[in-house]
Design a protein around this motif. Structure first.
Motif, PDB file in Angstrom:
ATOM      1  N   GLY A  81       0.806  -1.215   0.000  1.00 43.85           N
ATOM      2  CA  GLY A  81       0.000   0.000   0.000  1.00 43.85           C
ATOM      3  C   GLY A  81       0.840   1.266   0.000  1.00 43.85           C
ATOM      4  N   LEU A  82       0.277   2.309  -0.609  1.00 46.54           N
ATOM      5  CA  LEU A  82       0.872   3.651  -0.549  1.00 46.54           C
ATOM      6  C   LEU A  82      -0.121   4.523   0.200  1.00 46.54           C
ATOM      7  N   ALA A  87       1.175  16.332   2.564  1.00 55.22           N
ATOM      8  CA  ALA A  87       1.386  16.765   1.181  1.00 55.22           C
ATOM      9  C   ALA A  87       2.812  16.471   0.719  1.00 55.22           C
ATOM     10  N   ASP A  88       3.727  16.256   1.674  1.00 56.61           N
ATOM     11  CA  ASP A  88       5.118  16.002   1.288  1.00 56.61           C
ATOM     12  C   ASP A  88       5.614  14.615   1.689  1.00 56.61           C
ATOM     13  N   LEU A  89       4.704  13.709   2.059  1.00 61.37           N
ATOM     14  CA  LEU A  89       5.178  12.378   2.464  1.00 61.37           C
ATOM     15  C   LEU A  89       4.066  11.331   2.362  1.00 61.37           C
ATOM     16  N   ALA A  90       4.452  10.156   1.838  1.00 64.83           N
ATOM     17  CA  ALA A  90       3.548   8.996   1.861  1.00 64.83           C
ATOM     18  C   ALA A  90       4.320   7.805   2.394  1.00 64.83           C
ATOM     19  N   GLU A  91       3.576   6.868   2.985  1.00 63.09           N
ATOM     20  CA  GLU A  91       4.200   5.682   3.571  1.00 63.09           C
ATOM     21  C   GLU A  91       3.916   4.455   2.710  1.00 63.09           C
ATOM     22  N   VAL A  92       4.960   3.671   2.463  1.00 63.73           N
ATOM     23  CA  VAL A  92       4.796   2.350   1.856  1.00 63.73           C
ATOM     24  C   VAL A  92       4.505   1.405   3.012  1.00 63.73           C
ATOM     25  N   ARG A  93       3.343   0.761   2.998  1.00 58.06           N
ATOM     26  CA  ARG A  93       2.951  -0.063   4.150  1.00 58.06           C
ATOM     27  C   ARG A  93       2.189  -1.311   3.698  1.00 58.06           C
ATOM     28  N   VAL A 111       6.770  -2.272  -4.674  1.00 55.64           N
ATOM     29  CA  VAL A 111       7.282  -0.990  -4.150  1.00 55.64           C
ATOM     30  C   VAL A 111       7.450  -0.005  -5.315  1.00 55.64           C
ATOM     31  N   ALA A 112       7.895  -0.524  -6.489  1.00 52.37           N
ATOM     32  CA  ALA A 112       8.048   0.354  -7.666  1.00 52.37           C
ATOM     33  C   ALA A 112       6.690   0.906  -8.112  1.00 52.37           C
ATOM     34  N   ALA A 113       5.625   0.085  -8.006  1.00 50.55           N
ATOM     35  CA  ALA A 113       4.278   0.564  -8.376  1.00 50.55           C
ATOM     36  C   ALA A 113       3.860   1.699  -7.433  1.00 50.55           C
ATOM     37  N   CYS A 114       4.160   1.548  -6.148  1.00 48.84           N
ATOM     38  CA  CYS A 114       3.838   2.619  -5.175  1.00 48.84           C
ATOM     39  C   CYS A 114       4.663   3.870  -5.499  1.00 48.84           C
ATOM     40  N   GLU A 115       5.922   3.654  -5.863  1.00 47.75           N
ATOM     41  CA  GLU A 115       6.787   4.799  -6.182  1.00 47.75           C
ATOM     42  C   GLU A 115       6.261   5.554  -7.408  1.00 47.75           C
ATOM     43  N   ARG A 116       5.825   4.819  -8.435  1.00 45.22           N
ATOM     44  CA  ARG A 116       5.269   5.475  -9.628  1.00 45.22           C
ATOM     45  C   ARG A 116       4.044   6.304  -9.266  1.00 45.22           C
ATOM     46  N   GLU A 117       3.191   5.727  -8.415  1.00 43.76           N
ATOM     47  CA  GLU A 117       1.979   6.449  -8.001  1.00 43.76           C
ATOM     48  C   GLU A 117       2.367   7.704  -7.211  1.00 43.76           C
ATOM     49  N   ARG A 119       5.142   9.444  -7.464  1.00 46.32           N
ATOM     50  CA  ARG A 119       5.688  10.448  -8.402  1.00 46.32           C
ATOM     51  C   ARG A 119       4.560  11.125  -9.169  1.00 46.32           C
ATOM     52  N   ASP A 120       3.573  10.334  -9.603  1.00 45.46           N
ATOM     53  CA  ASP A 120       2.428  10.905 -10.331  1.00 45.46           C
ATOM     54  C   ASP A 120       1.689  11.924  -9.468  1.00 45.46           C
ATOM     55  N   LEU A 121       1.635  11.660  -8.166  1.00 47.02           N
ATOM     56  CA  LEU A 121       0.941  12.581  -7.254  1.00 47.02           C
ATOM     57  C   LEU A 121       1.775  13.827  -6.945  1.00 47.02           C
ATOM     58  N   GLY A 122       3.066  13.771  -7.278  1.00 46.77           N
ATOM     59  CA  GLY A 122       3.956  14.903  -7.015  1.00 46.77           C
ATOM     60  C   GLY A 122       4.594  14.858  -5.638  1.00 46.77           C
ATOM     61  N   LEU A 123       4.650  13.674  -5.052  1.00 46.16           N
ATOM     62  CA  LEU A 123       5.257  13.555  -3.719  1.00 46.16           C
ATOM     63  C   LEU A 123       6.780  13.605  -3.794  1.00 46.16           C
TER      64      LEU A 123
END
Ligand SMILES: CC(C)(COP(=O)(O)OP(=O)(O)OC[C@H]1O[C@@H](n2cnc3c(N)ncnc32)[C@H](O)[C@@H]1OP(=O)(O)O)[C@@H](O)C(=O)NCCC(=O)NCCS
Length: 176
Positions: A81-82, A87-93, A111-117, A119-123
Motif C-alpha cells: 500500500g501507498l 502533502a510532502d510524504l507517503a508511507e509504503v505499508r 514498491v516500484a508501483a507505489c513509487e510510480r503512483e 511520483r504521479d501525485l507529485g510527492l
C-alpha cells in the motif's frame, strides 16, 4: 487456555509458476489481504491490520494476483500500500509476499508501483517502517534516525500498540 500453532495460520496454496496479473485492490480483496498480512504478522514480520482498517484504506493497495495454474486455484501473490501522510510524504505499508512467491522480484515490483503512483501525485519522498532494511535498500531507501521523523509519522505511531517498544527501522526514499 488454547494456543494456536503457527502452522494453523496459513495462506491458500497457489502455484509458484502461475501467470501473474497486477491491479489496484477492490473491497472483495479485503479477506485475502487480511489473510496474507496476518500470516506474516503471526511470524513477527509485520503489524497486523484489521479488516476495518483495510476497508478504510483499500484504495491504497496494489496487488499481484496468481491465476489458477497446474490444478491449483488462483490467489493473492503479493500486496503493498501507498498511504498519504501529508502533502510532502507517503508511507509504503502493508507489504507482504506469498511464501511460495518470495525472491522472485514481486516485492520490488510492488514498491516500484507505489513509487510510480507517488511520483504521479507529485510527492517528494516515501517513508517505510520495516524489519527488512536490506530489501528496502535494494528499493532505493536509506535508513533514517527515528529522532528526525516527519511529525505526521509520530502522530500515526501514537496509535500503534508497539509505540512504547518499537524496534522497526525507519527508512526514507527521496524521489527527487
Ligand atoms: C521482504 C519481502 C517483502 C521481499 O519481497 P520479495 O518479493 O521476496 O523480494 P524481491 O524478490 O523483490 O527482492 C528484491 C531485492 O531485495 C533482495 N531481498 C529480498 N529480501 C531480502 C532480505 N530479506 N534480505 C536481504 N535482501 C533481500 C533480493 O535479493 C533482491 O535483490 P536484487 O535487487 O539485487 O535482485 C517478502 O519476502 C515478504 O513479504 N516478507 C515477509 C513480510 C515482510 O517482511 N514484509 C515487509 C514489511 S515492511
Amino acid at each position: 487456555m488454547t494456543f494456536l500453532s503457527l502452522d494453523s495460520i496459513a495462506v491458500p496454496d497457489i502455484h509458484p509458476q502461475a501467470p501473474l496479473v497486477t491491479r489496484k485492490a477492490r473491497l472483495p480483496d479485503i479477506e485475502a489481504i487480511h489473510e496474507l498480512i496476518g500470516y506474516w504478522a503471526a511470524r513477527g514480520q509485520m503489524l497486523v491490520r484489521s479488516r476495518s482498517l483495510l476497508a478504510e484504506t483499500i484504495r491504497d493497495f496494489h496487488l499481484v494476483l496468481a491465476e489458477p495454474h497446474g490444478g491449483k486455484p488462483g490467489g493473492l501473490a503479493g500486496v503493498c500500500g501507498l498511504h498519504l501522510l501529508a502533502a510532502d510524504l507517503a508511507e509504503v505499508r502493508g507489504l507482504a509476499i506469498h511464501p511460495h512467491m518470495q525472491g522472485r522480484g514481486l516485492g520490488k515490483q510492488l514498491v516500484a508501483a507505489c513509487e510510480r503512483e507517488a511520483r504521479d501525485l507529485g510527492l517528494p519522498a516515501l517513508f517505510a517502517w520495516t524489519y527488512q532494511q536490506a530489501f528496502f535498500e535494494r528499493c532505493g531507501f536509506h535508513r533514517i534516525d527515528k529522532a528526525n521523523l516527519h511529525p505526521r509519522v509520530w502522530s500515526e505511531c501514537q496509535r500503534c500498540a508497539f509505540f512504547e517498544n518499537c524496534n522497526e527501522i525507519a527508512m526514507l526514499r527521496e524521489l527527487g
